[in-house]
Design a protein around this motif. Structure first.
Motif, PDB file in Angstrom:
ATOM      1  N   ASP A  55       2.236   1.647  -3.432  1.00 11.06           N
ATOM      2  CA  ASP A  55       1.155   2.093  -4.314  1.00 11.06           C
ATOM      3  C   ASP A  55       0.888   3.583  -4.146  1.00 11.06           C
ATOM      4  O   ASP A  55       0.689   4.319  -5.122  1.00 11.06           O
ATOM      5  CB  ASP A  55      -0.107   1.282  -4.011  1.00 11.06           C
ATOM      6  CG  ASP A  55      -1.177   1.449  -5.081  1.00 11.06           C
ATOM      7  OD1 ASP A  55      -0.814   1.575  -6.271  1.00 11.06           O
ATOM      8  OD2 ASP A  55      -2.364   1.458  -4.730  1.00 11.06           O
TER       9      ASP A  55
ATOM     10  N   ASN B  90       2.039 -12.527  -7.562  1.00 13.31           N
ATOM     11  CA  ASN B  90       0.916 -11.916  -6.845  1.00 13.31           C
ATOM     12  C   ASN B  90       1.074 -10.400  -6.756  1.00 13.31           C
ATOM     13  O   ASN B  90       0.084  -9.662  -6.779  1.00 13.31           O
ATOM     14  CB  ASN B  90       0.783 -12.524  -5.457  1.00 13.31           C
ATOM     15  CG  ASN B  90       0.233 -13.940  -5.499  1.00 13.31           C
ATOM     16  OD1 ASN B  90      -0.565 -14.271  -6.385  1.00 13.31           O
ATOM     17  ND2 ASN B  90       0.654 -14.778  -4.563  1.00 13.31           N
TER      18      ASN B  90
ATOM     19  N   ARG C 175      -1.344  -7.451  -8.004  1.00 17.15           N
ATOM     20  CA  ARG C 175      -1.729  -6.365  -7.086  1.00 17.15           C
ATOM     21  C   ARG C 175      -1.617  -5.004  -7.768  1.00 17.15           C
ATOM     22  O   ARG C 175      -2.464  -4.121  -7.593  1.00 17.15           O
ATOM     23  CB  ARG C 175      -0.841  -6.411  -5.832  1.00 17.15           C
ATOM     24  CG  ARG C 175      -0.870  -5.178  -4.949  1.00 17.15           C
ATOM     25  CD  ARG C 175      -2.229  -4.967  -4.297  1.00 17.15           C
ATOM     26  NE  ARG C 175      -2.195  -3.851  -3.358  1.00 17.15           N
ATOM     27  CZ  ARG C 175      -2.229  -2.571  -3.700  1.00 17.15           C
ATOM     28  NH1 ARG C 175      -2.314  -2.228  -4.983  1.00 17.15           N
ATOM     29  NH2 ARG C 175      -2.195  -1.618  -2.773  1.00 17.15           N
TER      30      ARG C 175
ATOM     31  N   ASP D  29       0.823  -1.205   0.000  1.00 17.54           N
ATOM     32  CA  ASP D  29       0.000   0.000   0.000  1.00 17.54           C
ATOM     33  C   ASP D  29       0.856   1.254   0.000  1.00 17.54           C
ATOM     34  O   ASP D  29       0.538   2.240  -0.688  1.00 17.54           O
ATOM     35  CB  ASP D  29      -0.936   0.009   1.221  1.00 17.54           C
ATOM     36  CG  ASP D  29      -2.071  -0.995   1.103  1.00 17.54           C
ATOM     37  OD1 ASP D  29      -2.330  -1.472  -0.026  1.00 17.54           O
ATOM     38  OD2 ASP D  29      -2.691  -1.310   2.135  1.00 17.54           O
TER      39      ASP D  29
END
Length: 327
Positions: free
Chosen positions: A65, A112, A116, A62
């Protein structure tokens, strides 16, 4: 006229580096967030390729991101670090089946992360897979292990692309995936549609290939999934600023992509050890934009006619005029 071409970079372009002489490094270490912020300051970058796992194990997806969004960047690929000390005898070709399984698990974790971030591919750079000495390995055995390792991953993740970045050597004295031809042979043997090549311009130069010819071969087999550019003096993988040493060959490389209607990100894989990383990126992208404009100017029909005659003088004059002529 604004360029519509998308440009990218490996996030390591904005790291600081060490070598076997300057073991204290060429600058203070930078966090991944700091590297993303530097990438964002270039202005022309749209995407980045990110190493995984992150150097800071506490860094969350996160947080990454958030940094990407703040800098208006997206992720094109994730590069799992299957070339570190743990894999010093290989990731896919390691004699220890436990280490091979660990490599598979790490790459699946990276897959993965690709999902994401909505990225395009998992990039495989198996730099430790290969050999150093005569008689060190059973060549048939390690080649089978290489193909089995990549094939297993592609079967486990049919929704993702796996791109192999080949290179002649380093860190192993001879890498298993060492050339475009050998890599294509392996991919065709694997026989799965989601395995392809990421063609590194500098690796092709360093390996004695013509990057344009290598690109054409990969395109002919439908396996050119990605590319990145840099430059070198052909004796080593120097990862210099794109176009600084071989501008004509770089132009021919992009001419080949344009002629084949290959569309994708023009990505930097540079290691500015002593240079300012942001300025090095801007310099490279500035030259790539010049190449883009030159492709728009180039008389493709005249070039095809000259090539049909193998008329090197006319072909070079056309290329030079388009690339170095007036704006």
């Amino acid at each position: 006229m604004a360029s519509e071409q998308k440009f990218g970079a490996g996030i390591w372009h904005f790291a600081t580096y060490v070598d076997r002489y300057a073991t204290d490094g060429y600058g203070a270490p930078r966090s991944l967030i700091e590297m993303i912020d530097l990438a964002g300051s270039v202005g022309d970058l749209s995407v980045v390729d990110i190493n995984y796992p992150f150097a800071d194990p506490k860094l969350s997806l996160d947080a990454v991101d958030e940094a990407l969004k703040r800098n208006k960047l997206e992720v094109i690929g994730i590069t799992p670090e299957i070339y570190t000390r743990e894999f010093s005898k290989g990731a896919f070709t390691n004699p220890d089946p436990g280490v091979r399984r660990r490599a598979n698990e790490l790459i699946n974790d990276a897959a993965n992360v690709v999902r994401r971030f909505g990225a395009k591919y998992v990039k495989l750079w198996p730099g430790q897979d290969g050999w150093d000495y005569p008689f060190q390995v059973d060549h048939g055995d390690i080649w089978r292990k290489s193909l089995d390792g990549v094939g297993e991953l592609a079967q486990q993740n049919p929704d993702l692309q796996f791109v192999i970045e080949y290179k002649p050597r380093e860190p192993r004295n001879h890498m298993s995936f060492d050339s475009v031809a050998r890599t294509l042979l392996g991919i065709e043997k694997i026989g799965l549609p989601n395995v392809g090549i990421l063609l590194d311009f500098g690796h092709s130069l360093y390996g004695g290939e013509s990057p344009a010819d290598a690109a054409q071969l990969a395109i002919d087999y439908g396996r050119l999934f990605g590319m990145d550019v840099n430059d070198n003096l052909r004796g080593w993988d120097d990862d210099m600023i794109a176009g600084s040493v071989h501008p004509i060959e770089l132009f021919e490389f992009f001419y080949t992509l344009r002629r084949n209607n290959w569309e994708g990100v023009w990505q930097l894989d540079q290691f500015p050890f002593r240079e300012d990383s942001v300025e090095a990126a801007k310099s490279a992208i500035g030259f790539l934009k010049r190449i883009e404009r030159a492709l728009d100017r180039l008389d493709f029909d005249a070039m095809r006619a000259a090539q049909a005659r193998q008329d090197a003088v006319t072909a070079l004059n056309l290329a030079r005029g388009a690339l170095f002529g007036g704006e």
